[in-house]
Enzyme design. Structure first.
Site, PDB file in Angstrom:
ATOM      1  N   ASP A   1      49.284  48.152  39.058  1.00  0.00           N
ATOM      2  CA  ASP A   1      50.239  47.661  38.052  1.00  0.00           C
ATOM      3  C   ASP A   1      49.882  48.159  36.653  1.00  0.00           C
ATOM      4  OD1 ASP A   1      47.888  46.116  38.332  1.00  0.00           O
ATOM      5  OD2 ASP A   1      48.743  44.550  37.058  1.00  0.00           O
ATOM      6  N   GLU A   2      50.885  48.212  35.826  1.00  0.00           N
ATOM      7  CA  GLU A   2      50.741  48.409  34.378  1.00  0.00           C
ATOM      8  C   GLU A   2      49.781  49.551  34.005  1.00  0.00           C
ATOM      9  OE1 GLU A   2      51.547  44.037  32.536  1.00  0.00           O
ATOM     10  OE2 GLU A   2      49.677  44.223  33.643  1.00  0.00           O
TER      11      GLU A   2
END
Ligand code: ACM
Length: 528
Positions: free
Chosen positions: A341-342
């Protein structure tokens, strides 16, 4: 004449006994409130409840009988005795009996002739004198015990002797879960939670029939598991946390003990090493993981999206292989979570091949990959599961690529989201999540194109930027986690907010008896 006299005498004697019985019955009636199985507050809601008259009374001499020769079932019997002994003050006996026998007062038994019950379902039959929990697996029996727990007064949850009586209303419950994945994620990277806390969380999950604990073991602020081939990860990377506290980590032995503790409660641990972003703690521990070859400073703030492993360096893949290998060797469960993620500072043209290679490494260590929804930008190996948290289009793409999805929509399931604007803990970037917002949704209607067949289950993440101890964790988790457990277990068509709200209100005493400091939502009528 004589005969007549004797008859008369007999009738008098019998009459007295009958009279005494009637009187004691009346007295009992006054002492013991009516018992009705269907009126007990059970969460998650069982598939069916058929009440009958009367109640089973748990007594000092009650014997728990399990099928002989099944170690796991014997352990479940011992667990049941251990659950009820503190509050009752009894020392319930567990004995092994022939599988076909009826012996014992509480019978825990396995049968292979109930295909409807699946791998985790159970049937619980309670009559005045006898109780049976029948399932295809020890896990099913274990879940039957969790229901049995909630059929007893809340005081059964206390750890000191309580007065009783310990009555269980008669009837039959047939029950099995809708989803196989019913999870919690705990972020031990932003703030470290020692093994005792994780065990406590496991015990709380147990009461709601949850079966997966995903541990977020690494992030920018901390690396939380010993890796013998890369020791500086913990010598350096574990030494702090958000706000600059002292951090901490699990030795491999401690991690293994958690795996075993969870397994004894039919909970599978899922380790997560987040990559290629959320890696500052690793980048601070080993300079060579950075493209510029310079170690980063340790980080104790709460920003995201600024760190990345150097995806172009071969030694980074050696690092991942070693880490995944050591953790997989300690993890009997089928899954390894690679985060993903991210990763805002990893260019997409590097992110995609990185995620594909990370999946290959995990597969070589005989685990199936789980990753946050961003990983659906990459090719997905068969069996990879994508965890939907932020972007519906990522989750849809995952399904189009043949992956199954774990539902963790932030605006419903993130337990670190504030309940409302007055909530003293938590964040609100996904909005405020009151108890009804957390409960009132159906995983199969949330994202167009994602139906029941695509969904592995539901998971509730507990991110810990603002959560530093178990009391605060419980306040954010409860009661919302109970609602998520019901979404994961009970048929959507049978769920209803008003009915749930009512059951939850009556659950207050049980939360208290369990020592859970919970949020008293104004949307629930708490009965304390
Ligand atoms: C996440 O909340 N960054 C998965």
């Amino acid at each position: 004449m004589k005969m007549h006299k004797r008859e008369k005498k007999n009738t008098g004697w019998k009459g007295m006994i009958v009279g005494m019985m009637v009187l004691s019955l009346i007295a009992c009636r006054h002492k013991v409130p009516e018992q009705n199985m269907a009126e007990r507050s059970i969460i998650p809601l069982p598939s069916s409840i058929t009440p009958e008259e009367g109640a089973f009374r748990l007594k000092k001499r009650t014997v728990i009988a399990v099928d002989e020769g099944n170690e796991q079932l014997k352990a479940v019997g011992d667990y049941l005795a251990g659950l009820f002994n503190p509050a009752t003050g009894y020392e319930l006996r567990v004995k092994e009996v022939k599988p076909s026998s009826e012996g014992g007062d509480i019978r825990l038994t396995l049968s292979n002739d109930a295909p409807d019950l699946g791998k985790e379902g159970y049937e619980l039959k309670v009559s005045r004198r006898h109780m049976v929990i029948r399932a295809n697996t020890p896990a099913g029996v274990f879940y039957g015990i969790q229901t049995l727990r909630q059929l007893l007064p809340a005081a059964i949850e206390k750890d000191s002797v309580q007065p009783g009586p310990w009555l269980i209303p008669a009837g039959t419950i047939c029950d099995c879960p809708v989803y196989e994945h019913r999870g919690v994620m705990l972020d031990v990277a932003r703030h470290f939670f020692p093994p005792e806390d994780v065990k406590r969380l496991i015990d709380e999950m147990t009461a709601f029939k949850l079966n997966r604990l995903h541990l977020h073991l690494s992030d920018d602020q901390g690396w939380r598991i010993e890796i013998k081939s890369w020791p500086r990860l913990t010598e350096i990377g574990a030494q702090t946390q958000v706000g600059g506290g002292k951090g901490g980590y699990y030795t491999q032995e401690e991690y293994k003990a958690l795996v075993d503790y969870a397994a004894s409660r039919f909970i599978t641990l899922i380790p997560e090493i987040d990559m290629p972003g959320h890696t500052n703690a690793a980048l601070a521990s080993y300079a060579e993981l950075n493209c510029d070859g310079k170690a980063r400073e340790l980080y104790t703030g709460t920003n995201v999206g600024f760190s990345t492993l150097c995806t172009r360096k071969e030694e980074v893949y050696k690092f991942i292989d070693d880490v995944v290998g050591e953790i997989s060797a300690l993890t009997p469960g089928a899954w390894f979570h690679i985060g993903g993620d991210e990763s805002h500072v990893t260019p997409m043209e590097e992110y995609i091949p990185f995620i594909e290679r990370a999946q290959e490494i995990v597969a070589r260590h005989d685990k199936q990959v789980i990753g946050w929804d961003e990983i659906s930008h990459a090719g997905l190996r068969p069996g990879t599961i994508v965890q939907y948290w932020a972007r519906a289009e990522n989750a849809k793409r995952a399904v189009e690529k043949g992956a199954r999805v774990i539902m963790s929509p932030a605006d419903r399931t993130y337990l670190d989201m504030q309940y409302d604007s007055l909530c003293p803990l938590g964040l609100h970037w996904a909005g405020y999540v009151e108890v009804d917002q957390a409960y009132n949704w159906d995983p199969t209607t949330l994202v167009e194109g994602i139906g029941r067949e695509h969904i592995a289950g539901v998971e509730s993440p507990i991110w810990t930027e603002t959560i530093t101890n178990m009391d605060d964790l419980n306040f954010m988790a409860f009661p919302r986690l109970a609602g998520h457990a019901e979404i994961g277990w009970s048929e959507a068509a049978r769920r209803d907010w008003d009915d749930y709200r009512n059951r939850l209100g009556r659950f207050a005493r049980r939360f208290q008896a369990m020592g859970i400091r919970f949020y008293h939502s104004p949307r629930v009528d708490w009965q304390e």
